[in-house]
Design a protein around this motif. Structure first.
Motif, PDB file in Angstrom:
ATOM      1  N   PRO A  13       9.644  -1.256  -3.960  1.00 12.04           N
ATOM      2  CA  PRO A  13       8.810  -1.675  -4.976  1.00 12.04           C
ATOM      3  C   PRO A  13       9.710  -2.643  -6.153  1.00 12.04           C
ATOM      4  CG  PRO A  13       9.397   0.512  -5.159  1.00 12.04           C
ATOM      5  CD  PRO A  13      10.004   0.121  -3.708  1.00 12.04           C
ATOM      6  N   TYR A  14       8.997  -3.386  -6.363  1.00  9.21           N
ATOM      7  CA  TYR A  14       9.661  -4.313  -7.546  1.00  9.21           C
ATOM      8  C   TYR A  14       9.753  -3.372  -8.969  1.00  9.21           C
ATOM      9  CZ  TYR A  14      10.919  -7.638 -11.339  1.00  9.21           C
ATOM     10  OH  TYR A  14      11.456  -8.444 -12.336  1.00  9.21           O
ATOM     11  N   LEU A  15      10.865  -3.290  -9.643  1.00 15.73           N
ATOM     12  CA  LEU A  15      11.316  -2.615 -10.785  1.00 15.73           C
ATOM     13  C   LEU A  15      10.813  -3.395 -11.962  1.00 15.73           C
ATOM     14  CD1 LEU A  15      14.249  -0.477  -9.973  1.00 15.73           C
ATOM     15  CD2 LEU A  15      11.633   0.156  -9.885  1.00 15.73           C
ATOM     16  N   PRO A  16       9.801  -3.473 -12.614  1.00  9.43           N
ATOM     17  CA  PRO A  16       9.598  -4.453 -14.036  1.00  9.43           C
ATOM     18  C   PRO A  16      10.711  -3.979 -14.840  1.00  9.43           C
ATOM     19  CG  PRO A  16       7.525  -3.259 -13.338  1.00  9.43           C
ATOM     20  CD  PRO A  16       8.653  -2.644 -12.476  1.00  9.43           C
ATOM     21  N   THR A  17      11.331  -3.088 -14.932  1.00 11.56           N
ATOM     22  CA  THR A  17      12.160  -2.756 -15.989  1.00 11.56           C
ATOM     23  C   THR A  17      13.529  -3.510 -15.871  1.00 11.56           C
ATOM     24  OG1 THR A  17      13.261  -0.834 -14.492  1.00 11.56           O
ATOM     25  CG2 THR A  17      11.609  -0.173 -16.440  1.00 11.56           C
ATOM     26  N   ASP A  58       0.883  -1.247  -0.062  1.00  6.61           N
ATOM     27  CA  ASP A  58      -0.053   0.024  -0.041  1.00  6.61           C
ATOM     28  C   ASP A  58       0.812   1.082   0.116  1.00  6.61           C
ATOM     29  OD1 ASP A  58      -2.338  -1.426  -0.082  1.00  6.61           O
ATOM     30  OD2 ASP A  58      -2.513  -1.583   2.260  1.00  6.61           O
ATOM     31  N   ARG A  59       1.918   1.219   0.747  1.00  9.90           N
ATOM     32  CA  ARG A  59       2.754   2.432   0.814  1.00  9.90           C
ATOM     33  C   ARG A  59       3.260   2.687  -0.574  1.00  9.90           C
ATOM     34  NH1 ARG A  59       7.728   4.450   4.368  1.00  9.90           N
ATOM     35  NH2 ARG A  59       8.870   5.523   2.781  1.00  9.90           N
ATOM     36  N   PHE A  60       3.921   1.742  -1.446  1.00 12.27           N
ATOM     37  CA  PHE A  60       4.386   2.064  -2.708  1.00 12.27           C
ATOM     38  C   PHE A  60       3.329   2.059  -3.834  1.00 12.27           C
ATOM     39  CE2 PHE A  60       8.018  -0.539  -0.741  1.00 12.27           C
ATOM     40  CZ  PHE A  60       8.731   0.491  -0.335  1.00 12.27           C
ATOM     41  N   GLY A  61       2.249   1.627  -3.442  1.00 14.50           N
ATOM     42  CA  GLY A  61       1.134   1.539  -4.514  1.00 14.50           C
ATOM     43  C   GLY A  61       1.427   0.494  -5.648  1.00 14.50           C
ATOM     44  N   THR A  62       2.070  -0.565  -5.297  1.00 22.88           N
ATOM     45  CA  THR A  62       2.322  -1.486  -6.140  1.00 22.88           C
ATOM     46  C   THR A  62       1.695  -2.943  -5.791  1.00 22.88           C
ATOM     47  OG1 THR A  62       4.302  -2.606  -7.345  1.00 22.88           O
ATOM     48  CG2 THR A  62       4.538  -1.952  -5.026  1.00 22.88           C
ATOM     49  N   ARG A  81      20.819  -8.778 -17.856  1.00 28.90           N
ATOM     50  CA  ARG A  81      19.446  -9.148 -17.831  1.00 28.90           C
ATOM     51  C   ARG A  81      19.367 -10.482 -17.375  1.00 28.90           C
ATOM     52  NH1 ARG A  81      16.907  -5.768 -22.721  1.00 28.90           N
ATOM     53  NH2 ARG A  81      18.318  -4.178 -22.741  1.00 28.90           N
ATOM     54  N   PRO A  82      18.151 -10.720 -16.698  1.00 31.46           N
ATOM     55  CA  PRO A  82      17.686 -12.018 -16.192  1.00 31.46           C
ATOM     56  C   PRO A  82      17.188 -12.758 -17.209  1.00 31.46           C
ATOM     57  CG  PRO A  82      16.047 -10.351 -15.715  1.00 31.46           C
ATOM     58  CD  PRO A  82      17.152  -9.868 -16.272  1.00 31.46           C
ATOM     59  N   VAL A  83      17.157 -14.103 -16.962  1.00 30.11           N
ATOM     60  CA  VAL A  83      16.349 -15.032 -17.987  1.00 30.11           C
ATOM     61  C   VAL A  83      14.873 -14.874 -17.799  1.00 30.11           C
ATOM     62  CG1 VAL A  83      18.197 -16.807 -18.218  1.00 30.11           C
ATOM     63  CG2 VAL A  83      16.447 -16.943 -16.353  1.00 30.11           C
ATOM     64  N   PRO A  84      14.401 -15.364 -18.788  1.00 34.94           N
ATOM     65  CA  PRO A  84      12.640 -15.018 -18.719  1.00 34.94           C
ATOM     66  C   PRO A  84      12.020 -15.600 -17.308  1.00 34.94           C
ATOM     67  CG  PRO A  84      13.385 -15.467 -21.123  1.00 34.94           C
ATOM     68  CD  PRO A  84      14.784 -15.840 -19.914  1.00 34.94           C
ATOM     69  N   GLY A  85      11.261 -14.608 -16.841  1.00 39.47           N
ATOM     70  CA  GLY A  85      10.688 -15.287 -15.382  1.00 39.47           C
ATOM     71  C   GLY A  85      11.414 -15.024 -14.131  1.00 39.47           C
ATOM     72  N   GLU A  86      12.658 -14.529 -14.401  1.00 40.78           N
ATOM     73  CA  GLU A  86      13.708 -14.336 -13.340  1.00 40.78           C
ATOM     74  C   GLU A  86      13.935 -12.784 -13.124  1.00 40.78           C
ATOM     75  OE1 GLU A  86      14.997 -14.730 -10.104  1.00 40.78           O
ATOM     76  OE2 GLU A  86      15.667 -16.593 -10.852  1.00 40.78           O
ATOM     77  N   PHE A  87      14.158 -12.624 -11.840  1.00 40.32           N
ATOM     78  CA  PHE A  87      14.491 -11.012 -11.454  1.00 40.32           C
ATOM     79  C   PHE A  87      15.860 -10.738 -11.136  1.00 40.32           C
ATOM     80  CE2 PHE A  87      13.462 -12.854  -7.356  1.00 40.32           C
ATOM     81  CZ  PHE A  87      13.978 -11.889  -6.507  1.00 40.32           C
ATOM     82  N   ALA A  94      19.432   0.840 -12.484  1.00 37.38           N
ATOM     83  CA  ALA A  94      18.266   0.393 -13.144  1.00 37.38           C
ATOM     84  C   ALA A  94      17.418   1.412 -13.585  1.00 37.38           C
ATOM     85  CB  ALA A  94      17.558  -0.870 -12.403  1.00 37.38           C
ATOM     86  N   PRO A  95      16.578   1.281 -14.654  1.00 38.65           N
ATOM     87  CA  PRO A  95      15.713   2.580 -15.039  1.00 38.65           C
ATOM     88  C   PRO A  95      14.341   2.505 -14.127  1.00 38.65           C
ATOM     89  CG  PRO A  95      15.731   0.964 -16.863  1.00 38.65           C
ATOM     90  CD  PRO A  95      16.854   0.536 -15.802  1.00 38.65           C
ATOM     91  N   ASP A  96      13.814   3.429 -14.085  1.00 40.86           N
ATOM     92  CA  ASP A  96      12.536   3.327 -13.328  1.00 40.86           C
ATOM     93  C   ASP A  96      11.477   3.319 -14.763  1.00 40.86           C
ATOM     94  OD1 ASP A  96      11.932   6.055 -14.122  1.00 40.86           O
ATOM     95  OD2 ASP A  96      12.379   6.978 -12.089  1.00 40.86           O
TER      96      ASP A  96
END
Length: 289
Positions: free
Chosen positions: A174-178, A133-137, A201-207, A250-252
């Motif tokens: 907050p997790y950065l989808p970028t 809730d704090r991050f709205g994510t 860069r991570p492999v697909p599905g990994e962060f 990392a970019p936002d």
């Protein structure tokens, strides 16, 4: 050839057994181009007494991996090395404070952009639930403040139970989808000068971008727009005389850069992706001698 010491993991630590010898080999080959011989020695052999390191004109803690699982002894070692006046670069005082990611909060106070962060003494499910809730994510990341190689780092979705949470002081962001789409970018500095840039860069599905999780690394011809400015701002805010620094960012969602970490202890220089950086590092070391 001038011998210099390179600190390595404890022989009893199997975590990096298959990885650090290759890193040492690349580092040794690079140092040899400037007439330097790397002599490996476990950092755990010199915690309470620096006598075994005093014969070297320089000690590099570049492969002192595993300190995050033995942090009390690491801090003791840093005190030992500093008190002995050991010629170590980066210096023991930096190795101490840089081992706890709370330094990111201090850099943020000086205007360095980092992800929104909640600092927790010991994370609980309630802390995680409140962070959404704090991050709205709908996704967050929980990290230990003392960590390495994404150790005990969790990515959680809203409503997901927090299992395997870090013990002790932690941070929630907050997790950065970028990270998935654009990866994390590292700028390597030797002797205060930019050497090379690597995108991870991570492999697909990994962060997690680390190689042990399948991450792929690629050297970039130059820093992406805006990345160098954040790196230089970070180094200026740190204000230390550093032999080496790896600035990870990392970019936002809006294209602005956020500092993820300033790695000043035992960074992989990614010489397998940017071998020319090795010679530049060796020259920076030789200049200090």
């Amino acid at each position: 050839m001038t011998e210099i010491a390179v600190l390595t993991p404890a022989p009893s630590d199997p975590s990096y057994a298959g990885q650090w010898p290759g890193v040492l080999e690349r580092l040794s080959e690079a140092l040899a181009t400037s007439g330097l011989t790397a002599v490996p020695t476990p950092w755990t052999d010199h915690v309470g007494d620096a006598a075994g390191l005093m014969r070297f004109p320089l000690v590099l803690p570049l492969i002192a991996w595993g300190y995050h699982r033995d942090h009390d002894r690491w801090m003791q070692a840093c005190e030992t090395w500093a008190a002995a006046g050991l010629r170590m670069l980066n210096p023991p005082s930096v190795l101490a404070w840089n081992s706890d990611k709370s330094y990111l909060g201090l850099l943020a106070e000086q205007g360095v952009a980092i992800p929104d962060t909640v600092w927790i003494d010991s994370p609980t499910q309630d802390h995680a639930d409140a962070a959404f809730d704090r991050f709205g994510t709908d996704r967050i990341v929980v990290k230990p403040r003392v960590s390495g190689g994404a150790y005990r780092t969790l990515r959680l979705a809203r409503g997901e139970a927090m299992q395997g949470a870090p013990e002790g002081p932690a941070m929630i962001q907050p997790y950065l989808p970028t990270i998935e789409s654009e990866g994390e970018t590292s700028l390597l500095f030797f002797g205060g000068k930019l050497s090379h840039v690597v995108n991870k860069r991570p492999v697909p599905g990994e962060f997690r971008v680390q190689v042990q999780y399948g991450g792929g690394y690629a050297a970039l011809a130059e820093p992406p727009a805006g990345a160098l400015a954040l790196a230089e701002q970070t180094l200026a805010a740190i204000g230390e005389d550093l032999l080496y620094a790896r600035i990870d960012m990392a970019p936002d969602a809006h294209g602005g850069w956020l500092l993820m970490e300033a790695e000043l202890i035992e960074p992989d220089f990614y010489l397998s992706s940017a071998p020319e950086g090795g010679k530049r590092f060796a020259k920076a070391v030789r200049a200090r001698l």
